[in-house]
Motif scaffolding. Structure first.
Motif, PDB file in Angstrom:
ATOM      1  N   ASP A 105      -3.088   6.945   6.805  1.00 38.60           N
ATOM      2  CA  ASP A 105      -3.320   5.504   6.686  1.00 38.60           C
ATOM      3  C   ASP A 105      -2.546   4.987   5.480  1.00 38.60           C
ATOM      4  N   PHE A 106      -1.892   3.848   5.650  1.00 41.44           N
ATOM      5  CA  PHE A 106      -1.176   3.255   4.530  1.00 41.44           C
ATOM      6  C   PHE A 106      -2.180   2.574   3.607  1.00 41.44           C
ATOM      7  N   VAL A 107      -2.050   2.814   2.325  1.00 42.15           N
ATOM      8  CA  VAL A 107      -2.907   2.206   1.313  1.00 42.15           C
ATOM      9  C   VAL A 107      -2.036   1.292   0.459  1.00 42.15           C
ATOM     10  N   ASP A 108      -2.450   0.048   0.311  1.00 46.63           N
ATOM     11  CA  ASP A 108      -1.692  -0.951  -0.448  1.00 46.63           C
ATOM     12  C   ASP A 108      -0.245  -1.043   0.035  1.00 46.63           C
ATOM     13  N   GLY A 109      -0.052  -0.925   1.345  1.00 43.84           N
ATOM     14  CA  GLY A 109       1.267  -1.086   1.935  1.00 43.84           C
ATOM     15  C   GLY A 109       2.142   0.153   1.902  1.00 43.84           C
ATOM     16  N   GLY A 110       1.646   1.267   1.360  1.00 43.34           N
ATOM     17  CA  GLY A 110       2.468   2.467   1.265  1.00 43.34           C
ATOM     18  C   GLY A 110       1.809   3.672   1.901  1.00 43.34           C
ATOM     19  N   GLY A 111       2.630   4.588   2.418  1.00 41.89           N
ATOM     20  CA  GLY A 111       2.106   5.808   3.023  1.00 41.89           C
ATOM     21  C   GLY A 111       3.230   6.762   3.360  1.00 41.89           C
ATOM     22  N   LEU A 112       2.945   7.694   4.249  1.00 37.44           N
ATOM     23  CA  LEU A 112       3.926   8.702   4.657  1.00 37.44           C
ATOM     24  C   LEU A 112       4.159   8.626   6.163  1.00 37.44           C
ATOM     25  N   VAL A 113       5.415   8.876   6.581  1.00 31.22           N
ATOM     26  CA  VAL A 113       5.757   8.971   7.998  1.00 31.22           C
ATOM     27  C   VAL A 113       6.558  10.245   8.213  1.00 31.22           C
ATOM     28  N   HIS A 114       6.601  10.703   9.474  1.00 35.28           N
ATOM     29  CA  HIS A 114       7.441  11.834   9.854  1.00 35.28           C
ATOM     30  C   HIS A 114       8.696  11.304  10.530  1.00 35.28           C
ATOM     31  N   TYR A 115       9.846  11.753  10.044  1.00 39.15           N
ATOM     32  CA  TYR A 115      11.119  11.396  10.664  1.00 39.15           C
ATOM     33  C   TYR A 115      12.036  12.618  10.613  1.00 39.15           C
ATOM     34  N   SER A 116      12.546  13.021  11.724  1.00 37.79           N
ATOM     35  CA  SER A 116      13.521  14.094  11.820  1.00 37.79           C
ATOM     36  C   SER A 116      13.023  15.370  11.145  1.00 37.79           C
ATOM     37  N   GLY A 117      11.736  15.681  11.354  1.00 43.01           N
ATOM     38  CA  GLY A 117      11.166  16.918  10.836  1.00 43.01           C
ATOM     39  C   GLY A 117      10.798  16.879   9.370  1.00 43.01           C
ATOM     40  N   ALA A 118      10.900  15.734   8.739  1.00 48.25           N
ATOM     41  CA  ALA A 118      10.580  15.626   7.313  1.00 48.25           C
ATOM     42  C   ALA A 118       9.593  14.492   7.081  1.00 48.25           C
ATOM     43  N   ARG A 119       8.849  14.611   5.994  1.00 48.32           N
ATOM     44  CA  ARG A 119       7.929  13.537   5.613  1.00 48.32           C
ATOM     45  C   ARG A 119       8.647  12.595   4.654  1.00 48.32           C
ATOM     46  N   TRP A 120       8.525  11.317   4.934  1.00 41.83           N
ATOM     47  CA  TRP A 120       9.182  10.295   4.127  1.00 41.83           C
ATOM     48  C   TRP A 120       8.128   9.337   3.573  1.00 41.83           C
ATOM     49  N   ASN A 121       8.337   8.877   2.356  1.00 38.97           N
ATOM     50  CA  ASN A 121       7.539   7.773   1.837  1.00 38.97           C
ATOM     51  C   ASN A 121       7.941   6.527   2.601  1.00 38.97           C
ATOM     52  N   ALA A 122       6.956   5.698   2.898  1.00 38.27           N
ATOM     53  CA  ALA A 122       7.242   4.493   3.668  1.00 38.27           C
ATOM     54  C   ALA A 122       6.389   3.351   3.160  1.00 38.27           C
ATOM     55  N   GLU A 123       6.842   2.152   3.448  1.00 40.33           N
ATOM     56  CA  GLU A 123       6.065   0.964   3.095  1.00 40.33           C
ATOM     57  C   GLU A 123       6.110  -0.010   4.255  1.00 40.33           C
ATOM     58  N   SER A 124       5.009  -0.754   4.390  1.00 39.46           N
ATOM     59  CA  SER A 124       4.892  -1.721   5.470  1.00 39.46           C
ATOM     60  C   SER A 124       4.114  -2.928   4.966  1.00 39.46           C
ATOM     61  N   ALA A 125       4.523  -4.106   5.416  1.00 41.24           N
ATOM     62  CA  ALA A 125       3.818  -5.331   5.052  1.00 41.24           C
ATOM     63  C   ALA A 125       2.559  -5.495   5.890  1.00 41.24           C
ATOM     64  N   GLU A 126       2.435  -4.711   6.961  1.00 45.12           N
ATOM     65  CA  GLU A 126       1.282  -4.803   7.859  1.00 45.12           C
ATOM     66  C   GLU A 126       0.483  -3.503   7.794  1.00 45.12           C
ATOM     67  N   PRO A 127      -0.801  -3.545   8.148  1.00 48.85           N
ATOM     68  CA  PRO A 127      -1.613  -2.321   8.123  1.00 48.85           C
ATOM     69  C   PRO A 127      -1.081  -1.269   9.105  1.00 48.85           C
ATOM     70  N   VAL A 128      -1.114   0.003   8.675  1.00 50.38           N
ATOM     71  CA  VAL A 128      -0.668   1.119   9.505  1.00 50.38           C
ATOM     72  C   VAL A 128      -1.713   2.223   9.398  1.00 50.38           C
ATOM     73  N   SER A 129      -2.081   2.808  10.541  1.00 48.09           N
ATOM     74  CA  SER A 129      -3.082   3.871  10.581  1.00 48.09           C
ATOM     75  C   SER A 129      -2.411   5.216  10.853  1.00 48.09           C
ATOM     76  N   ALA A 130      -3.073   6.296  10.461  1.00 45.81           N
ATOM     77  CA  ALA A 130      -2.561   7.642  10.716  1.00 45.81           C
ATOM     78  C   ALA A 130      -2.366   7.853  12.210  1.00 45.81           C
ATOM     79  N   GLY A 131      -1.243   8.448  12.593  1.00 43.50           N
ATOM     80  CA  GLY A 131      -0.941   8.715  13.995  1.00 43.50           C
ATOM     81  C   GLY A 131      -0.305   7.550  14.732  1.00 43.50           C
ATOM     82  N   GLN A 132      -0.252   6.397  14.096  1.00 44.24           N
ATOM     83  CA  GLN A 132       0.311   5.212  14.741  1.00 44.24           C
ATOM     84  C   GLN A 132       1.841   5.306  14.773  1.00 44.24           C
TER      85      GLN A 132
END
Length: 153
Positions: A105-132
């Motif tokens: 789950d993104f907290v305060d607009g920031g979280g982690l995503v999986h891209y190309s086998g790696a975990r990346w820091n990410a940010e979003s202006a909208e709420p994002v949940s784990a697995g989304q």
């Protein structure tokens, strides 16, 4: 039924090959898989009845592993890691609109995503949940900018 549990050089080479191939999942680098295949080839040679000294077995293993690595690694690397393109100065270009998965789950607009086998820091202006599933909309340094909606919507 009497099972012969005798350990042979062929079975040891085969075991080494399987362990090297499975180690690729733990320590990815697309190197161990070629030496694993070379070990399995040595096991097959010994199983077929060829009588090779230990020094020759090591030589065949090392030479075959090196040849497989040098001739096929670059061809198979994109298949294992996914294709990517490089921009100026060798920096990886992340295609806008690529779908990725949120790791948490993104907290305060920031979280982690999986891209190309790696975990990346990410940010979003909208709420994002784990697995989304989210889409890459940009990049700021090492931080991906993502959105729950595909670009253009």
């Amino acid at each position: 039924m009497n099972i012969d549990w005798t350990v042979t050089p062929a079975s040891l080479w085969f075991l080494l090959g399987v362990l090297l191939i499975f180690s690729e999942f733990v320590f990815p680098g697309i190197i161990a898989i070629f030496f694993g295949a070379a070990a399995i080839v040595v096991a097959i040679i010994l199983f077929l009845g060829f009588d090779l000294s230990f020094n020759v077995q090591i030589l065949v293993f090392a030479a075959l592993g090196a040849v497989l690595l040098l001739l096929t690694r670059n061809r198979l690397k994109a298949w294992f890691q996914g294709a990517s393109s490089k921009g100026q100065h060798g920096v990886e270009v992340l295609p806008i609109g690529t779908q990725v998965v949120a790791s948490e789950d993104f907290v305060d607009g920031g979280g982690l995503v999986h891209y190309s086998g790696a975990r990346w820091n990410a940010e979003s202006a909208e709420p994002v949940s784990a697995g989304q599933h989210v889409w890459i909309t940009g990049r700021r340094g090492l931080v991906l900018q993502v959105s729950p909606r595909p670009p253009g919507q």
